[in-house]
Enzyme design. Structure first.
Site, PDB file in Angstrom:
ATOM      1  N   HIS A   1      23.660  17.944   3.218  1.00  0.00           N
ATOM      2  CA  HIS A   1      22.281  17.729   3.241  1.00  0.00           C
ATOM      3  C   HIS A   1      21.590  17.712   4.604  1.00  0.00           C
ATOM      4  O   HIS A   1      20.414  17.467   4.662  1.00  0.00           O
ATOM      5  CB  HIS A   1      21.818  16.629   2.504  1.00  0.00           C
TER       6      HIS A   1
ATOM      7  N   ASP B   1      26.501  14.889   1.084  1.00  0.00           N
ATOM      8  CA  ASP B   1      25.256  14.303   1.216  1.00  0.00           C
ATOM      9  C   ASP B   1      24.857  14.722   2.833  1.00  0.00           C
ATOM     10  O   ASP B   1      25.230  15.377   3.352  1.00  0.00           O
ATOM     11  CB  ASP B   1      25.060  12.785   0.838  1.00  0.00           C
TER      12      ASP B   1
END
Ligand SMILES: *[C@@H]1O[C@H](CO)[C@@H](O)[C@H](O)[C@H]1NC(C)=O
Ligand SMILES: *[C@@H]1O[C@H](CO)[C@@H](O)[C@H](O)[C@H]1NC(C)=O
Length: 392
Positions: free
Chosen positions: A240, A217
């Site tokens: 991310h 993430d």
């Protein structure tokens, strides 16, 4: 010699003039190496003794070489003096779910140092594949533990440690002031769900530098209440990217004075990003600088998204989080999608004072074509080189 230098620098850092740290070795509290026996009681006792150790000299909790299985612990201050958590070996989390949102939780401590070249192993691989409910109970993602969480920790530093395979966020920082995080490594696979690298909320005066963060993430997520945060020399990937937000899920979300400099992104989903939900909740994002950024094959390299809606089931409206004074300066690299700069601001609260300076981004995805910059509801300006051409 090395230890002497280290001690010297700690002495300078803490202003301790009087001799050495008193060491509280986990082994001396009956801890058993090997990774199969729970050592949380030993850890709690070692912490407790170190925390009570009187005054100027400071105390050190030592996790020696070896692998020590430890259930979740809350290590609480305030302590009587500076305290060092030195991990040389491995602390290993239990397999599976615990129903808690923390594993190693440190609270109300001033002048803490966490270091030692050791590893906190979160054992996330034992839960990542499980569905989000177990034994008839449903768990939210927040019920999976962070590896390391700091709450109300001040004037402290973290360096030379590794955080491996968290079940959720690797390092959660909340309510903290004046932290220096340097040379840490965070590592989890690209496919591991919700494994943010570092997540910061309601905290200020924080430096994160020279670290490598790869996870499933955000490498770093800055949530509401983040103020005066400098992020330098981070290598992010997989992951991310570095994100501000999401904001706007509750009223009065504010983030300001964020500097992200000399960071490199390799094979990430996003690069640098600000995201808000399209809700009526007022809030603000201001004085944000992304500078000297190198991005290698990100899907969304430069993003402001005020219609953030990852699951496509959000009410349609406008974000009321006001974004202003944001600079993207000297951003170079490649993009997997053609909108290499994508600034989608709110119709009701357009972004103001957005500056793009020296942007050099190339679209390298399929089908082949030219990249472009897309802006809507953005007021600002461009200067220096703009490849592709500016959206202003
Ligand atoms: C971040 O950098 C700015 C500009 O160099 C500086 O003024 C500020 O004090 C720094 N903040 C921290 C927390 O290091
Ligand atoms: C632009 O950023 C890169 C790092 O991505 C750095 O090496 C370079 O020196 C920067 N250029 C300027 C003019 O500061």
């Amino acid at each position: 010699m090395r230890n002497a230098c280290l001690l010297m620098s700690l002495v300078l850092y803490f202003g301790v003039v009087n001799g050495e740290f008193q060491v509280f070795n986990l082994k001396n509290y009956g801890a058993i190496d090997g990774g199969s026996v729970d050592n949380s009681q030993a850890l709690l006792k070692a912490w407790d003794d170190a925390c009570k150790w009187k005054g100027e000299r400071g105390a050190q909790v030592l996790i020696p070489l070896g692998t020590y299985l430890t259930k979740d612990v809350i290590l609480t201050g305030p302590c009587r003096g500076p305290i060092r958590f030195r991990i040389i070996g491995v602390l290993k989390a239990p397999a599976g779910r615990t129903g808690l949102d923390h594993w190693i939780n440190i609270r109300y401590v001033d002048r803490l140092t966490v270091d030692g070249q050791g590893t906190f192993d979160g054992q996330g691989q034992t839960v990542w594949a499980q569905p989000n409910s177990a034994q008839g109970r449903s768990y939210s993602n927040s019920a999976l533990p962070s590896i390391l969480s700091f709450a109300f920790v001040t004037n402290s530093r973290v360096r030379n440690i590794k955080l491996l395979n968290s079940k959720s966020t690797h390092f959660h920082i909340f309510g903290c002031d004046s932290l220096d995080i340097n040379r840490i490594r965070i590592q989890a696979p690209e496919q591991s769900p919700n494994t943010d690298g570092i997540k910061i909320g309601v905290s200020r005066n924080i430096r994160i530098s020279n670290s490598h963060i790869g996870s499933g993430d955000d490498c770093i997520a800055l949530l509401t209440g983040s103020n005066n945060i400098n992020i330098t020399g981070i290598h992010c990937g997989p992951g991310h990217g570095i994100s501000i937000g999401s904001l706007g899920s509750s009223p009065d979300d504010h983030v300001s004075q964020i500097l992200v400099r000399k960071c490199m992104f390799t094979n990430t989903m996003n690069g640098v990003r600000i995201k808000t939900w399209a809700t009526n909740n007022p809030g603000s994002v201001s004085y944000i600088t992304f500078k000297d950024i190198a991005i290698n094959s990100a899907y969304n390299p430069i993003v402001i998204d005020q219609n953030y809606c990852p699951l496509n089931n959000c009410p349609k409206g406008n974000s009321h989080v006001q974004i202003g004074n944001v600079k993207f300066t000297n951003v170079t690299g490649t993009s997997m999608t053609n909108a290499v700069v994508n600034l989608q601001c709110s119709g009701s609260n357009p972004c103001t004072n957005i500056e793009l300076t020296d942007i050099r981004m190339t679209y390298v995805g399929r089908p082949k074509g030219l990249g472009f910059q897309a802006c809507s509801n953005v007021e600002g300006g461009a200067s220096g080189v703009q490849i592709p051409k500016s959206c202003f």
